[in-house]
Design a protein around this motif. Structure first.
Motif, PDB file in Angstrom:
ATOM      1  N   MET A  79       0.840  -1.202   0.000  1.00  0.00           N
ATOM      2  CA  MET A  79       0.000   0.000   0.000  1.00  0.00           C
ATOM      3  C   MET A  79       0.873   1.249   0.000  1.00  0.00           C
ATOM      4  O   MET A  79       0.773   2.080   0.882  1.00  0.00           O
ATOM      5  CB  MET A  79      -0.930   0.014   1.212  1.00  0.00           C
ATOM      6  CG  MET A  79      -1.997  -1.021   1.164  1.00  0.00           C
ATOM      7  SD  MET A  79      -3.231  -0.842   2.476  1.00  0.00           S
ATOM      8  CE  MET A  79      -2.256  -0.789   3.947  1.00  0.00           C
ATOM      9  N   ASP A  80       1.718   1.386  -0.986  1.00  0.00           N
ATOM     10  CA  ASP A  80       2.554   2.576  -1.119  1.00  0.00           C
ATOM     11  C   ASP A  80       2.108   3.310  -2.371  1.00  0.00           C
ATOM     12  O   ASP A  80       2.403   2.873  -3.482  1.00  0.00           O
ATOM     13  CB  ASP A  80       4.032   2.199  -1.202  1.00  0.00           C
ATOM     14  CG  ASP A  80       4.944   3.411  -1.172  1.00  0.00           C
ATOM     15  OD1 ASP A  80       4.473   4.521  -1.495  1.00  0.00           O
ATOM     16  OD2 ASP A  80       6.110   3.251  -0.813  1.00  0.00           O
ATOM     17  N   GLY A  81       1.386   4.399  -2.208  1.00  0.00           N
ATOM     18  CA  GLY A  81       0.844   5.138  -3.340  1.00  0.00           C
ATOM     19  C   GLY A  81       1.870   5.832  -4.196  1.00  0.00           C
ATOM     20  O   GLY A  81       1.542   6.390  -5.240  1.00  0.00           O
ATOM     21  N   ALA A  82       3.133   5.805  -3.775  1.00  0.00           N
ATOM     22  CA  ALA A  82       4.176   6.533  -4.504  1.00  0.00           C
ATOM     23  C   ALA A  82       4.982   5.657  -5.457  1.00  0.00           C
ATOM     24  O   ALA A  82       5.722   6.180  -6.279  1.00  0.00           O
ATOM     25  CB  ALA A  82       5.125   7.215  -3.510  1.00  0.00           C
ATOM     26  N   ILE A  83       4.841   4.323  -5.345  1.00  0.00           N
ATOM     27  CA  ILE A  83       5.626   3.447  -6.213  1.00  0.00           C
ATOM     28  C   ILE A  83       4.755   2.307  -6.745  1.00  0.00           C
ATOM     29  O   ILE A  83       3.689   2.019  -6.194  1.00  0.00           O
ATOM     30  CB  ILE A  83       6.854   2.844  -5.478  1.00  0.00           C
ATOM     31  CG1 ILE A  83       6.412   2.019  -4.274  1.00  0.00           C
ATOM     32  CG2 ILE A  83       7.839   3.921  -5.073  1.00  0.00           C
ATOM     33  CD1 ILE A  83       7.524   1.221  -3.638  1.00  0.00           C
ATOM     34  N   GLY A  84       5.216   1.673  -7.799  1.00  0.00           N
ATOM     35  CA  GLY A  84       4.513   0.526  -8.366  1.00  0.00           C
ATOM     36  C   GLY A  84       3.604   0.926  -9.509  1.00  0.00           C
ATOM     37  O   GLY A  84       3.727   1.998 -10.090  1.00  0.00           O
ATOM     38  N   ASP A  85       2.659   0.031  -9.832  1.00  0.00           N
ATOM     39  CA  ASP A  85       1.731   0.278 -10.942  1.00  0.00           C
ATOM     40  C   ASP A  85       0.440   0.940 -10.507  1.00  0.00           C
ATOM     41  O   ASP A  85      -0.337   1.384 -11.334  1.00  0.00           O
ATOM     42  CB  ASP A  85       1.409  -1.040 -11.650  1.00  0.00           C
ATOM     43  CG  ASP A  85       2.576  -1.552 -12.460  1.00  0.00           C
ATOM     44  OD1 ASP A  85       3.412  -0.733 -12.892  1.00  0.00           O
ATOM     45  OD2 ASP A  85       2.662  -2.777 -12.662  1.00  0.00           O
ATOM     46  N   CYS A  86       0.179   1.000  -9.212  1.00  0.00           N
ATOM     47  CA  CYS A  86      -0.997   1.683  -8.686  1.00  0.00           C
ATOM     48  C   CYS A  86      -0.492   2.849  -7.842  1.00  0.00           C
ATOM     49  O   CYS A  86       0.172   2.653  -6.834  1.00  0.00           O
ATOM     50  CB  CYS A  86      -1.844   0.737  -7.844  1.00  0.00           C
ATOM     51  SG  CYS A  86      -3.385   1.474  -7.276  1.00  0.00           S
ATOM     52  N   LEU A  87      -0.809   4.061  -8.284  1.00  0.00           N
ATOM     53  CA  LEU A  87      -0.269   5.267  -7.654  1.00  0.00           C
ATOM     54  C   LEU A  87      -1.393   6.152  -7.132  1.00  0.00           C
ATOM     55  O   LEU A  87      -2.515   6.105  -7.634  1.00  0.00           O
ATOM     56  CB  LEU A  87       0.571   6.057  -8.660  1.00  0.00           C
ATOM     57  CG  LEU A  87       1.696   5.285  -9.358  1.00  0.00           C
ATOM     58  CD1 LEU A  87       2.287   6.120 -10.480  1.00  0.00           C
ATOM     59  CD2 LEU A  87       2.751   4.878  -8.359  1.00  0.00           C
ATOM     60  N   TYR A  88      -1.064   6.979  -6.147  1.00  0.00           N
ATOM     61  CA  TYR A  88      -2.007   7.970  -5.620  1.00  0.00           C
ATOM     62  C   TYR A  88      -1.491   9.358  -5.978  1.00  0.00           C
ATOM     63  O   TYR A  88      -0.315   9.649  -5.813  1.00  0.00           O
ATOM     64  CB  TYR A  88      -2.121   7.847  -4.101  1.00  0.00           C
ATOM     65  CG  TYR A  88      -2.794   9.038  -3.466  1.00  0.00           C
ATOM     66  CD1 TYR A  88      -4.156   9.241  -3.611  1.00  0.00           C
ATOM     67  CD2 TYR A  88      -2.066   9.975  -2.748  1.00  0.00           C
ATOM     68  CE1 TYR A  88      -4.781  10.338  -3.055  1.00  0.00           C
ATOM     69  CE2 TYR A  88      -2.680  11.078  -2.185  1.00  0.00           C
ATOM     70  CZ  TYR A  88      -4.041  11.259  -2.341  1.00  0.00           C
ATOM     71  OH  TYR A  88      -4.652  12.354  -1.799  1.00  0.00           O
ATOM     72  N   THR A  89      -2.381  10.201  -6.482  1.00  0.00           N
ATOM     73  CA  THR A  89      -2.020  11.597  -6.725  1.00  0.00           C
ATOM     74  C   THR A  89      -3.075  12.500  -6.090  1.00  0.00           C
ATOM     75  O   THR A  89      -4.257  12.186  -6.106  1.00  0.00           O
ATOM     76  CB  THR A  89      -1.923  11.939  -8.229  1.00  0.00           C
ATOM     77  OG1 THR A  89      -3.184  11.711  -8.852  1.00  0.00           O
ATOM     78  CG2 THR A  89      -0.862  11.111  -8.918  1.00  0.00           C
ATOM     79  N   ALA A  90      -2.601  13.604  -5.514  1.00  0.00           N
ATOM     80  CA  ALA A  90      -3.518  14.578  -4.939  1.00  0.00           C
ATOM     81  C   ALA A  90      -4.045  15.517  -6.014  1.00  0.00           C
ATOM     82  O   ALA A  90      -5.065  16.168  -5.841  1.00  0.00           O
ATOM     83  CB  ALA A  90      -2.836  15.374  -3.835  1.00  0.00           C
ATOM     84  N   ALA A  91      -3.355  15.585  -7.137  1.00  0.00           N
ATOM     85  CA  ALA A  91      -3.765  16.371  -8.306  1.00  0.00           C
ATOM     86  C   ALA A  91      -3.014  15.791  -9.491  1.00  0.00           C
ATOM     87  O   ALA A  91      -1.995  15.138  -9.318  1.00  0.00           O
ATOM     88  CB  ALA A  91      -3.426  17.841  -8.128  1.00  0.00           C
ATOM     89  N   PHE A  92      -3.499  16.021 -10.707  1.00  0.00           N
ATOM     90  CA  PHE A  92      -2.791  15.487 -11.864  1.00  0.00           C
ATOM     91  C   PHE A  92      -2.642  16.583 -12.903  1.00  0.00           C
ATOM     92  O   PHE A  92      -3.605  17.289 -13.173  1.00  0.00           O
ATOM     93  CB  PHE A  92      -3.534  14.292 -12.458  1.00  0.00           C
ATOM     94  CG  PHE A  92      -2.690  13.549 -13.436  1.00  0.00           C
ATOM     95  CD1 PHE A  92      -1.732  12.661 -12.998  1.00  0.00           C
ATOM     96  CD2 PHE A  92      -2.821  13.782 -14.782  1.00  0.00           C
ATOM     97  CE1 PHE A  92      -0.920  11.990 -13.891  1.00  0.00           C
ATOM     98  CE2 PHE A  92      -2.027  13.112 -15.677  1.00  0.00           C
ATOM     99  CZ  PHE A  92      -1.075  12.213 -15.238  1.00  0.00           C
ATOM    100  N   PRO A  93      -1.500  16.791 -13.525  1.00  0.00           N
ATOM    101  CA  PRO A  93      -0.305  15.977 -13.290  1.00  0.00           C
ATOM    102  C   PRO A  93       0.397  16.383 -12.000  1.00  0.00           C
ATOM    103  O   PRO A  93       0.487  17.552 -11.667  1.00  0.00           O
ATOM    104  CB  PRO A  93       0.581  16.272 -14.486  1.00  0.00           C
ATOM    105  CG  PRO A  93       0.172  17.629 -14.932  1.00  0.00           C
ATOM    106  CD  PRO A  93      -1.285  17.789 -14.557  1.00  0.00           C
ATOM    107  N   ALA A  94       0.812  15.402 -11.283  1.00  0.00           N
ATOM    108  CA  ALA A  94       1.548  15.620 -10.031  1.00  0.00           C
ATOM    109  C   ALA A  94       2.302  14.347  -9.712  1.00  0.00           C
ATOM    110  O   ALA A  94       1.913  13.266 -10.128  1.00  0.00           O
ATOM    111  CB  ALA A  94       0.587  15.952  -8.893  1.00  0.00           C
ATOM    112  N   ALA A  95       3.366  14.496  -8.966  1.00  0.00           N
ATOM    113  CA  ALA A  95       4.140  13.325  -8.560  1.00  0.00           C
ATOM    114  C   ALA A  95       3.312  12.479  -7.606  1.00  0.00           C
ATOM    115  O   ALA A  95       2.608  13.012  -6.745  1.00  0.00           O
ATOM    116  CB  ALA A  95       5.437  13.768  -7.884  1.00  0.00           C
ATOM    117  N   PRO A  96       3.367  11.160  -7.759  1.00  0.00           N
ATOM    118  CA  PRO A  96       2.654  10.286  -6.815  1.00  0.00           C
ATOM    119  C   PRO A  96       3.202  10.459  -5.398  1.00  0.00           C
ATOM    120  O   PRO A  96       4.377  10.755  -5.207  1.00  0.00           O
ATOM    121  CB  PRO A  96       2.957   8.885  -7.335  1.00  0.00           C
ATOM    122  CG  PRO A  96       3.449   9.062  -8.724  1.00  0.00           C
ATOM    123  CD  PRO A  96       4.054  10.413  -8.797  1.00  0.00           C
ATOM    124  N   VAL A  97       2.322  10.289  -4.425  1.00  0.00           N
ATOM    125  CA  VAL A  97       2.704  10.425  -3.014  1.00  0.00           C
ATOM    126  C   VAL A  97       2.135   9.260  -2.218  1.00  0.00           C
ATOM    127  O   VAL A  97       1.290   8.507  -2.699  1.00  0.00           O
ATOM    128  CB  VAL A  97       2.202  11.763  -2.425  1.00  0.00           C
ATOM    129  CG1 VAL A  97       2.896  12.938  -3.091  1.00  0.00           C
ATOM    130  CG2 VAL A  97       0.693  11.897  -2.559  1.00  0.00           C
TER     131      VAL A  97
END
Length: 118
Positions: A79-97
């Motif tokens: 459950m790491d939203g910053a790495i892997g194939d499933c990412l979390y972003t607070a806005a797009f485009p934006a770096a995953p966090v």
């Protein structure tokens, strides 16, 4: 897209809220009903991806964190939203966090980015 899927012999998805094939209803762990909207897109930093957002009554709510973390664990094994194939972003485009706490206030522009391997 529906015509292209049918033309290659694929069965179309069932119709969701409002007659859409890219939207589905989801009730989060707090009992709030969300309409999840899926969109295929491309970004040079991410590549091809599916962006999953959430609305209620047409107003952006932000992606339910419990859903996002569960999908992240199923897709990536963590459950790491910053790495892997499933990412979390607070806005797009934006770096995953990293994922916020499951009960944190939702960021209206937040989304799940599911990277495609093509």
């Amino acid at each position: 897209l529906n015509e292209q899927l049918t033309a290659v012999g694929l069965e179309l998805p069932t119709v969701g809220p409002g007659g859409s094939t890219n939207a589905r209803s989801y009730k989060d762990s707090q009992g709030v009903l969300h309409t999840l909207v899926l969109a295929f897109a491309y970004d040079a930093a991410v590549g091809n991806f599916i962006r999953i957002t959430s609305t209620a009554g047409g107003i952006p709510l932000g992606i339910p964190y419990d859903l996002g973390m569960a999908l992240d664990r199923m897709i990536d094994g963590s459950m790491d939203g910053a790495i892997g194939d499933c990412l979390y972003t607070a806005a797009f485009p934006a770096a995953p966090v990293a994922w916020p706490l499951a009960n944190a206030v939702l960021v209206p522009a937040s989304a799940i980015i599911f990277k495609m391997q093509f």
